[in-house]
Design a protein around this motif. Structure first.
Motif, PDB file in Angstrom:
ATOM      1  N   GLN A 260       0.845  -1.187   0.000  1.00 40.03           N
ATOM      2  CA  GLN A 260       0.000   0.000   0.000  1.00 40.03           C
ATOM      3  C   GLN A 260       0.886   1.245   0.000  1.00 40.03           C
ATOM      4  N   GLN A 472      -1.622   7.347   4.186  1.00 38.81           N
ATOM      5  CA  GLN A 472      -1.906   6.131   3.414  1.00 38.81           C
ATOM      6  C   GLN A 472      -3.314   5.682   3.750  1.00 38.81           C
ATOM      7  N   PHE A 474      -7.196   3.614   1.898  1.00 37.97           N
ATOM      8  CA  PHE A 474      -7.985   3.237   0.727  1.00 37.97           C
ATOM      9  C   PHE A 474      -8.315   4.437  -0.153  1.00 37.97           C
ATOM     10  N   ARG A 478      -5.548   1.083  -2.604  1.00 31.21           N
ATOM     11  CA  ARG A 478      -5.714  -0.129  -1.823  1.00 31.21           C
ATOM     12  C   ARG A 478      -4.448  -0.977  -1.896  1.00 31.21           C
ATOM     13  N   PRO A 479      -4.229  -1.864  -0.926  1.00 29.77           N
ATOM     14  CA  PRO A 479      -3.100  -2.781  -1.029  1.00 29.77           C
ATOM     15  C   PRO A 479      -3.202  -3.624  -2.295  1.00 29.77           C
TER      16      PRO A 479
END
Length: 515
Positions: A260, A472, A474, A478-479
């Protein structure tokens, strides 16, 4: 529907429970065994010695509260309450049901805020649930952030009304709760079963069915609701298989890091990537909340740490070869890893393997580890990693009660503000004051800052105004797996860097405007 478990059996269980559950049991058991020997000799003695455990097993075992006189309503446990209600349902042709509710991420609340705070949250949730239920319904706390709810018998109880009740219970839990100056936003998963869904509607099968439904809901967390359906199995039955699957997944690469991005609020440039463990099962990704606790219970955290460190540095080296600029990658180190005297040697070897400098690795440790660790090995390992050149990030800051002395003791470079302080930051003045105080402290201590869980432009903008250096979440990206992260990095380098819009207004007494 025909009931295979008759009311007579329920009554027999209740009679046996009354016989062996009270203080009189302790007085009569020795006399009963002695009388058996005198009357029938060794044969009767053996029969009584073997028969009594069977009777107690049918009853559910010896009680743990012999000698106490609890309140009549509290004296009945979950199984007894179910049996009592089901007996009434059978006599009066009524219906009832069982709900099991689990607070989402309660393990993290316990770890980050402490046992006392977790108990206060449980009590608050219990009060909210009690206000939602009818007078005849029973709420039974089960510990570890879980509650059982036995519905009072009613003339009609269908699936639609049961789902509506589950939603009302979720709404009650989702009310914001104040904790030590911060506002927490909770959610919960619910699994339930109705008596008419089972051919054997009595205590143990209903509990097992509701647990299977709750497990299914938690598998789809957060805030999921599941009704029992035939074929569902409880987590207890799946535990051993899952541990074996975990070991196999670690060995074959099914568990690996997703990444992320972390973004500078000053320039919009990429400041790093955090590695987060993900378990890929076919097309389905298993949530970390499902497998990380299982790994901790079974001593697999160090093996997971090896996988995460190796695969993360491998990805960083591959991005270098592709000509992409990634200043560093952050890897979480568990308490089990930090207690390993050979940890630093392992890190040095892995960095050398991929020809990377130590400053390219950010070592992330939980604030709860810093706050509570008296372990000299942990302190020495963190100090040696810092001296090596690795950055030390304090994860989930604000939840573990770390002192300023502990920040210096562990040579922390950057604090990562927990997502619980970021949620609704642009609309909650109390959250703004809390974050402003954290950032002011960081500035005075010459510590860098990063906010986790940023999901909206408003939160991003407010953090920039308050002076948070990095973000960091969403709302930014996203990751993603390493290959997709490389594609994202290439596209991001081609774009104009997104700077936060400074439209949200704050009181200048709360924080400074960096716009």
């Amino acid at each position: 529907m025909m009931r295979l478990f008759s009311p007579a059996m329920v009554q027999l269980r209740q009679a046996l429970r009354a016989l062996v559950a009270g203080p009189q049991a302790l007085a009569f058991l020795p006399a009963l065994v002695l009388a058996a020997f005198w009357i029938g000799g060794e044969g009767w003695l053996v029969a009584v010695a073997l028969g009594l455990p069977a009777v107690m097993a049918l009853n559910g075992g010896l009680p743990l509260n012999i000698g106490t006189t609890p309140d009549k309503r509290q004296a009945l446990g979950l199984e007894e309450t179910l049996d009592q209600n089901l007996l009434q349902c059978d006599r009066r042709k009524q219906r009832c049901g069982l709900y099991l509710l689990s607070i989402d991420s309660f393990h993290q609340l316990n770890t980050h805020h402490g046992l006392s705070a977790a108990e206060r949250i449980e009590a608050w949730v219990g009060d909210r649930l009690s206000q939602t239920l009818r007078p005849g319904d029973r709420l039974l706390p089960q510990g570890d952030g879980r509650f059982a709810i036995v519905l009072a018998p009613v003339a009609k109880l269908d699936l639609e009304s049961a789902i509506q009740l589950a939603r009302r219970l979720q709404t009650a839990v989702e009310e914001p709760v104040a904790l030590d100056g911060a506002t927490l936003y909770l959610s919960c998963c619910i699994g339930f079963v109705l008596d008419r869904q089972l051919t054997m509607p009595y205590g143990p099968p209903m509990i097992e069915a509701a647990q299977a439904a709750l497990d299914e809901a938690m598998h789809n967390a957060p805030a999921a609701i599941r009704a029992y359906a035939p074929g569902m199995t409880s987590r207890t039955h799946r535990h051993a298989d899952q541990v074996n699957e975990l070991i196999e997944a670690l060995e074959n690469g099914a568990i690996h890091p997703w990444f992320q991005p972390q973004i500078s609020t000053d320039t919009g440039a990429l400041s790093g990537m955090e590695a987060l463990a993900r378990w890929k099962q076919g097309t389905h990704t298993v949530p970390p909340s499902d497998f990380l606790p299982l790994m901790e219970e079974n001593g697999l955290m160090e093996r997971l740490g090896d996988v995460m460190l190796t695969r993360s540095l491998m990805a960083l080296a591959s991005w270098d070869e592709a000509g992409l600029t990634v200043p560093c990658v952050g890897v979480n180190f568990s308490t089990a890893e930090l207690r390993n005297p050979k940890l630093v040697d392992k890190v040095v070897w892995t960095l050398d393997r991929f020809n990377l400098q130590p400053e390219r690795l950010a070592v992330e440790i939980l604030e709860s580890v810093v706050a509570s660790s008296p372990d000299d090995v942990v302190v020495q390992n963190v100090a040696r990693l810092s001296n090596l050149g690795c950055a030390i990030d304090l994860d989930d800051f604000g939840t573990g009660n770390a002192s300023i002395t502990a920040l210096r003791r562990f040579d922390v470079n950057r604090i990562k503000i927990d997502r619980s302080f970021v949620t609704n930051l642009d609309r909650d003045p109390s959250q703004q004051r809390m974050v402003a105080a954290i950032l002011s402290m960081a500035e005075q201590l010459d510590l860098d800052s990063l906010a986790e869980g940023v999901e909206t432009p408003g939160e991003h903008s407010m953090l920039a105004q308050l002076g948070c250096r990095h973000v960091q979440g969403f709302g930014l990206a996203r990751p993603m797996p390493a290959a997709k992260a490389q594609e994202w990095l290439r596209n991001y380098e081609r774009q104009d860097k997104p700077m936060p819009s400074l439209t949200p207004k704050i009181d200048r007494q709360i924080g400074r405007n960096t716009g």
